[in-house]
Scaffold this active site. Structure first.
Site, PDB file in Angstrom:
ATOM      1  N   HIS A  31      -6.620  -0.849  -8.043  1.00  0.00           N
ATOM      2  CA  HIS A  31      -7.060  -1.630  -6.868  1.00  0.00           C
ATOM      3  C   HIS A  31      -8.586  -1.681  -6.814  1.00  0.00           C
ATOM      4  O   HIS A  31      -9.184  -2.739  -6.651  1.00  0.00           O
ATOM      5  CB  HIS A  31      -6.537  -1.014  -5.563  1.00  0.00           C
ATOM      6  CG  HIS A  31      -7.284  -1.481  -4.349  1.00  0.00           C
ATOM      7  ND1 HIS A  31      -8.499  -0.938  -3.971  1.00  0.00           N
ATOM      8  CD2 HIS A  31      -7.025  -2.466  -3.458  1.00  0.00           C
ATOM      9  CE1 HIS A  31      -8.951  -1.578  -2.897  1.00  0.00           C
ATOM     10  NE2 HIS A  31      -8.070  -2.503  -2.562  1.00  0.00           N
TER      11      HIS A  31
ATOM     12  N   HIS B  53      -4.213   3.049  -7.096  1.00  0.00           N
ATOM     13  CA  HIS B  53      -5.383   2.822  -6.238  1.00  0.00           C
ATOM     14  C   HIS B  53      -6.673   2.666  -7.041  1.00  0.00           C
ATOM     15  O   HIS B  53      -7.589   1.966  -6.613  1.00  0.00           O
ATOM     16  CB  HIS B  53      -5.507   3.918  -5.172  1.00  0.00           C
ATOM     17  CG  HIS B  53      -4.783   3.575  -3.895  1.00  0.00           C
ATOM     18  ND1 HIS B  53      -3.419   3.718  -3.761  1.00  0.00           N
ATOM     19  CD2 HIS B  53      -5.220   3.045  -2.724  1.00  0.00           C
ATOM     20  CE1 HIS B  53      -3.052   3.308  -2.545  1.00  0.00           C
ATOM     21  NE2 HIS B  53      -4.126   2.892  -1.899  1.00  0.00           N
TER      22      HIS B  53
ATOM     23  N   ASP C   6       0.838  -1.197   0.000  1.00  0.00           N
ATOM     24  CA  ASP C   6       0.000   0.000   0.000  1.00  0.00           C
ATOM     25  C   ASP C   6       0.877   1.252   0.000  1.00  0.00           C
ATOM     26  O   ASP C   6       0.640   2.205  -0.736  1.00  0.00           O
ATOM     27  CB  ASP C   6      -0.911  -0.020   1.235  1.00  0.00           C
ATOM     28  CG  ASP C   6      -2.033   1.019   1.172  1.00  0.00           C
ATOM     29  OD1 ASP C   6      -2.394   1.475   0.069  1.00  0.00           O
ATOM     30  OD2 ASP C   6      -2.570   1.357   2.241  1.00  0.00           O
TER      31      ASP C   6
ATOM     32  N   HIS D 215      -5.744  -5.409   0.877  1.00  0.00           N
ATOM     33  CA  HIS D 215      -5.735  -4.143   0.137  1.00  0.00           C
ATOM     34  C   HIS D 215      -4.370  -3.904  -0.523  1.00  0.00           C
ATOM     35  O   HIS D 215      -4.279  -3.650  -1.717  1.00  0.00           O
ATOM     36  CB  HIS D 215      -6.081  -3.011   1.117  1.00  0.00           C
ATOM     37  CG  HIS D 215      -5.916  -1.632   0.569  1.00  0.00           C
ATOM     38  ND1 HIS D 215      -6.842  -1.046  -0.268  1.00  0.00           N
ATOM     39  CD2 HIS D 215      -4.937  -0.712   0.750  1.00  0.00           C
ATOM     40  CE1 HIS D 215      -6.428   0.177  -0.585  1.00  0.00           C
ATOM     41  NE2 HIS D 215      -5.282   0.396   0.022  1.00  0.00           N
TER      42      HIS D 215
END
Length: 382
Positions: free
Chosen positions: A262, A259, A176, A276
């Protein structure tokens, strides 16, 4: 997402506390924020830290009210917590656990208009410090970002608790956090707005860069230390990079393609069991490909993230280059209006995004073979 206003801004938590044994001072720090705390944790987390927290609050003369978190930060779960705040007359709500618990508590605390505190028990995301929550549907698909006018009033991280958790959580946090600089760099180049509601400050961008440097230097020794459940200076640095530096860096430095990809990955059921940070890492590799980054840079990133234990192939997230239907679904979700991929300094078409996603498989396999690193193992959905 760019604003016509050219203001620069940075936002951050009111207080950040980190160290081995920090959980013992939770009560002391809470007394300035309220007298009727509501603690939210799932049963597993409470089993690890409940006793220490009860002792700490008792010593500070605070009552202990614990509510069980039900697993997904959905709109319904958030509303349920708001009801409990009202029923109990709580004046501060405390999230104890991972990113899901933290996001639900931030959203509930905001809606109820009380102070909110995060006590992450893993360093697996940068959720603890931010002024936003990611809300999911009941079955785990990305639904929306919710933005709040402030960050948490207190972030308290006990590094011994983090070191007691499986190393896979810390590795996911590295995934992350590594995206933070890649995305901040792209946002700055595009003169795009950040989640903080303005252009990035030098400070926000510098903290994103610092996070990256700290991780390249310390992630591997920190992971080894955590495998032995010990706290070393490398662990302290990585926890700070994953939590504070990455948290301020993504929010005030800017999110971009990684992101958004993601969020696209959550649109297909194959990826739902992944952390995540694991999904974000696929986004980072794909963003580097889309940018036409130097091959040496992408190669180094693949080698490093393989050593960290992060996925960098489709195989490792339950997909394959042949999955045209799924890849089209992922691309459509990643390119939705308002997604952070539009912070990139150039337009990206669905065709280009699918091509980049497909390309990482063979490229990463080649890099890993040349570096004598393990071959990708297929992800099995639990």
């Amino acid at each position: 997402m760019s604003d016509t206003l050219s203001v620069r801004t940075i936002i951050s938590p009111r207080r950040y506390v980190q160290g081995a044994g920090a959980i013992h001072s939770l009560g002391k720090y809470l007394t300035s924020l309220g007298s009727t705390p509501l603690l939210v944790a799932d049963d597993v987390v409470w089993g690890f830290v409940g006793h220490d927290i009860e002792t700490s609050l008792g010593d500070a003369g605070l009552p202990v009210h614990r509510e069980k978190f039900n697993g997904v930060p959905s709109a319904a779960e958030i509303d349920r917590l708001v009801q409990i705040i009202a029923t109990q007359g709580a004046d501060v709500i405390v999230a104890i656990g991972g990113g899901s618990t933290i996001d639900a508590v931030k959203a509930a605390g905001h809606l109820a208009g009380i102070n909110w505190v995060t006590v992450p028990t893993v360093a697996s995301t940068d959720a603890p410090t931010s002024a936003l929550a990611v809300v999911y549907t009941e079955n785990g698909e990305f639904e929306e970002y919710r933005f709040f006018p402030k960050n948490p009033d207190l972030v308290l991280v006990d590094t011994q608790v983090v070191a007691n958790a499986p190393a896979a959580f810390l590795a996911a946090g590295v995934g992350d956090a590594l995206a933070t600089w890649l995305e901040a760099r792209a946002t700055a180049a595009a003169h795009a707005s950040t989640m903080a509601g303005g252009l990035p400050t030098l400070t926000g961008t510098a903290l994103a860069r610092l996070s990256w440097d700290v991780l390249w230097d310390n992630a591997l020794p920190a992971l080894d230390a955590v495998r032995d459940n010990v706290v070393t200076p490398a662990v302290e640095k990585v926890v700070e990079a994953n939590t504070l530096l990455s948290g301020i860096g993504f929010e005030s430095g800017g999110l971009a393609a990684a992101h958004a990809i993601h969020n696209g990955l959550t649109a297909v059921p194959q990826t739902h069991g992944l952390a995540h940070g694991q999904k974000v890492n696929i986004g980072s590799v794909t963003q580097l490909v889309l940018e036409g980054a130097p091959t040496s840079e992408i190669r180094e990133f693949i080698e490093f993230t393989t050593r960290v234990g992060l996925p960098n192939t489709l195989t490792e997230v339950g997909l394959a280059p042949e999955n045209d239907q799924e890849l089209a679904t992922i691309a459509a979700a990643a390119l939705a209006p308002g997604e952070t991929i539009h912070n990139m300094p150039f337009e990206i078409s669905p065709t280009e995004l699918v091509a980049a996603l497909k390309s990482i498989e063979r490229f990463a396999r080649t890099v890993r073979k040349e570096a004598a690193l393990p071959e990708p193992q297929p992800y099995h959905h639990h």
